[in-house]
Design an enzyme around this catalytic site. Structure first.
Site, mmCIF file in Angstrom:
data_model
loop_
_atom_site.group_PDB
_atom_site.id
_atom_site.type_symbol
_atom_site.label_atom_id
_atom_site.label_comp_id
_atom_site.label_asym_id
_atom_site.label_seq_id
_atom_site.Cartn_x
_atom_site.Cartn_y
_atom_site.Cartn_z
ATOM 1 C CD GLN A 137 -8.003 2.793 9.563
ATOM 2 O OE1 GLN A 137 -6.926 2.499 10.152
ATOM 3 N NE2 GLN A 137 -8.693 1.714 9.140
ATOM 4 C CG ASP A 153 -2.302 1.461 4.480
ATOM 5 O OD1 ASP A 153 -2.193 0.563 5.212
ATOM 6 O OD2 ASP A 153 -3.175 2.250 4.709
ATOM 7 C CE LYS A 187 -4.277 -0.464 10.758
ATOM 8 N NZ LYS A 187 -4.849 0.413 9.857
#
Ligand code: NAP
Length: 290
Positions: free
Chosen positions: A97, A120, A53
């Site tokens: 995460q 997200d 990322k």
């Protein structure tokens, strides 16, 4: 028949090129998109995902801020970090995460992220907007990436039969909503661990998506001749011929290439698209703020 490869790497590159233009326009307005990534603990796979990322951010000129927290971080300490990021004007996207270290409540952390920065797309408010068919939220990255693959490959969805294997919060369930929504208009069946005769259900699918996490669960004889097959699975299996001693395979058996009309490879299919969608959401968030 040998299925046409649905090349997620190339499609992700196309999306990055489109985003570069939008990031250029934002720069003229004095805005640099900024993504904050929080990682807690030492899960090796999570560290690889975060590095990928960060690499995407650096390719695009998106600022990335990484916050490493120890395995022993408490729920309160983690929530305090999220709260600081929520209040930081220069940050457009926040990603925590997954998985979190044992004992931490992932749902509470997701809920604490400001929905306007939830790139997200897992905040209940964003998932709720998806259910209600409302624009203005963020779509979860993996299902959104799968929809881009379907769209960019010219796969017809209207009136077609879609089968989604898996009903997780992050892939299967939101994807089944996206495939059924107005304008996409496919007829969706969701297969899960309690489904009876999954082979027969899958065999009727014009579009078959597998997000289970069991290597090779979808066999060639589960697939309708010419179907579009999207393999979301990421499964590490032992392979002594590799230097690392292992390799990544999907949920769909190799034999499916001889039956499907189009199919995503693993790796190089859905994975790169997931990251491209994260970048897209971060740019959208910056555009909304600027
Ligand atoms: P998950 O939360 O473990 O969900 C798996 C789903 O598969 C569940 O709904 C489960 O059913 C269903 N399932 C399990 N065994 C089954 C069986 N024998 N037949 C039919 N359904 C079965 O997994 P996830 O997070 O959605 O991830 C799924 C896979 O996608 C994993 O390999 C993951 O690594 C991969 N993934 C890839 C990306 C990417 O960017 N490429 C992103 C996310 C995930 P129940 O609900 O009944 O338990």
């Amino acid at each position: 028949m040998t299925a046409i490869v649905l090349d997620g790497k190339t499609m992700a590159q196309e999306i990055e090129n489109e985003l570069l233009e939008r990031i250029g326009i934002l720069a003229t307005l004095g805005t640099v998109p900024c993504l904050a990534v929080v990682i807690a603990g030492n899960d090796p796979a999570s560290h690889v995902y975060v590095r990928n990322k960060e690499a995407a951010c650096s390719r695009l000129g998106v600022m990335s801020i990484r916050i490493d927290l120890p395995e022993s971080v408490s729920q309160k300490e983690l929530m305090d970090v999220v709260s600081e990021l929520n209040n930081d004007e220069k940050i457009h996207g926040i990603l925590v995460q997954s998985p979190l270290p044992k004992g931490l409540d992932e749902f509470e952390v997701t809920e604490s992220i400001s929905p306007e920065k939830d790139v997200d797309g897992f905040h209940p408010s964003n998932l709720g907007r998806l259910v209600m068919g409302l624009d203005g939220g963020f779509l979860p990255c993996t299902p959104a990436g799968i929809m881009e693959i379907i769209e960019r490959s010219g796969t017809v969805t209207s009136g077609k039969s879609s089968v989604v294997l898996g009903r997780s919060r992050i892939v299967g369930m939101p994807l089944s909503l996206m495939l059924a929504m107005k304008g996409v208009d496919s007829t969706v069946t969701v297969v899960h661990s309690k489904s009876v005769e999954p082979r027969e259900i899958c065999k009727a699918a014009d579009i078959l998506v597998s997000a289970v996490g069991v290597p090779g669960i979808v066999k060639a004889d589960w697939i309708k001749e010419g179907a579009t097959v999207i393999d979301v699975g990421i499964n590490r299996v032992l392979d002594n011929s590799k230097k690392s001693g292992s390799r990544i395979i999907g949920d769909v058996d190799e034999g499916a290439w001889g039956v499907a009309g189009r199919m995503t490879p693993v790796p190089g299919g859905v994975g790169p698209m997931t990251i491209a969608m994260l970048m897209k959401n971060t740019v959208i968030s910056a555009e909304r703020k600027s």
